[in-house]
Design an enzyme around this catalytic site. Structure first.
Site, PDB file in Angstrom:
ATOM      1  N   ALA A  65      38.164  41.183  36.700  1.00 43.06           N
ATOM      2  CA  ALA A  65      37.320  41.793  35.671  1.00 43.06           C
ATOM      3  C   ALA A  65      36.676  40.653  34.889  1.00 43.06           C
ATOM      4  CB  ALA A  65      38.173  42.660  34.761  1.00 43.06           C
ATOM      5  N   GLY A 109      41.129  42.392  38.902  1.00 41.98           N
ATOM      6  CA  GLY A 109      40.369  43.615  39.188  1.00 41.98           C
ATOM      7  C   GLY A 109      39.699  43.580  40.554  1.00 41.98           C
ATOM      8  N   GLU A 112      42.320  44.651  42.885  1.00 41.66           N
ATOM      9  CA  GLU A 112      42.532  46.086  42.629  1.00 41.66           C
ATOM     10  C   GLU A 112      41.405  46.919  43.241  1.00 41.66           C
ATOM     11  OE1 GLU A 112      43.071  45.073  38.367  1.00 41.66           O
ATOM     12  OE2 GLU A 112      44.774  46.433  38.465  1.00 41.66           O
ATOM     13  N   GLU A 132      46.440  38.102  36.047  1.00 37.84           N
ATOM     14  CA  GLU A 132      46.220  38.525  34.646  1.00 37.84           C
ATOM     15  C   GLU A 132      47.260  37.945  33.703  1.00 37.84           C
ATOM     16  OE1 GLU A 132      46.235  40.571  37.315  1.00 37.84           O
ATOM     17  OE2 GLU A 132      44.609  42.048  37.160  1.00 37.84           O
TER      18      GLU A 132
END
Ligand code: CO8
Length: 258
Positions: A65, A109, A112, A132
């Site tokens: 992200a 992300g 993911e 993360e």
């Protein structure tokens, strides 16, 4: 619709979506995820599209992200906007098979997102991770749940706790990816695989997706019942009749999604 963070194309019956934020290694921001959800919605509605390939660049599928965007958010911002939730749910609503073609980094992300696809083909340069923890946070769009189901608790826990990356060999060995191909051949291979899926009955491919996904949501007994009912229901389709007739007549089936 025009896209600023994606390149969207349709090649015969295969929809191709390429994440395109090269300056940020395809980091996922709100704009990119909104555009991705919209592009998948358009492909879902387009009858010509029967399978979708989601790719990044050679260096990065997506490096996570967008940390710059997230760094400005407070708890109240995150909670009240339900950051990324509507977009990721829209991605998961797509009923057509989606292949993630992963080269280079698929982190946070990005890992993911790849795991939200129906399966992952990766290049020999791929690196997967949930780093993360190094930012003082944890996975937020399914990583702790999906990675654990794919590779087991021990490896998933270690990856989330240490933030270490997994290379392509380890990813294949542990069941995260279906296959590894040389980096230069990744798109060719993913497209050929998608084209092969696109030849099948779309009713059957949607049923496969629902049945396999159900195995993550329910008990073995309920999942087998769900599969059996889907199997029975496909006998109401012309494609079932065509597929079985073609076999007996020793010819290739021509499926029409009816
Ligand atoms: N966000 C924003 N920008 C990024 C990101 C990112 N995740 N990753 C890379 N970039 C940018 C860099 O800042 C750099 O920009 P600039 O050139 O302007 O400085 C450019 O991309 C190139 O990156 P590097 O120079 O760092 O390239 P390297 O080859 O040296 O390193 C790495 C590549 C190892 C991938 C490195 O960039 C890196 O560690 N990136 C961050 C990886 C990361 O921590 N990912 C997890 C992010 S958090 C997350 O994903 C949470 C998901 C859950 C969200 C849930 C919401 C509800």
């Amino acid at each position: 619709m025009g896209y600023e963070t994606l390149i969207v194309d349709i090649d015969d019956h295969v929809g191709v979506i390429t994440l395109n934020r090269p300056d940020a290694l395809n980091a996922l921001n709100q704009q990119l995820l909104k555009e991705l959800a919209a592009a998948l919605g358009v492909m879902q509605e387009n009858e010509k599209v029967r399978c979708i390939v989601l790719a990044g660049s050679e260096k990065a599928f997506a490096a996570g992200a967008d940390i710059t965007e997230m760094s400005e958010q407070s708890f109240v911002d995150m909670f009240s906007s339900d950051y990324f939730t509507a977009e990721t749910e829209a991605i998961l609503r797509c009923r057509k098979p989606i292949i993630a073609a992963v080269s280079g980094y698929a982190l946070g992300g990005g890992c993911e997102l790849a795991m939200m696809c129906d399966f992952i083909i990766c290049s020999d340069t791929a690196k997967f991770g949930q780093p993360e923890i190094n930012l003082g946070v944890i996975a937020g769009i399914g990583g702790s749940q999906r990675l654990t189901r794919f590779v087991g608790k021990s490896k998933s826990m270690e990856m989330h706790l240490t933030g270490r990356f997994m290379d392509a060999e380890e990813a294949e060995r542990s069941g995260l990816v279906s296959r590894i191909v040389p980096a230069k051949k990744l798109m060719e291979d993913a497209m050929a695989t998608a084209a092969k899926i696109a030849e099948k009955s779309t009713l059957a491919t949607m049923a496969v997706k629902e049945a396999v996904d159900r195995s993550y949501e329910t008990t073995l007994r309920e999942g087998i019942l769900f599969e059996r009912r889907l199997f029975h229901s496909l006998f109401a389709t012309e494609d079932q009749s065509e597929g079985m007739s073609a076999f007996m007549e020793k010819r290739s089936a021509k499926f029409r999604g009816k």
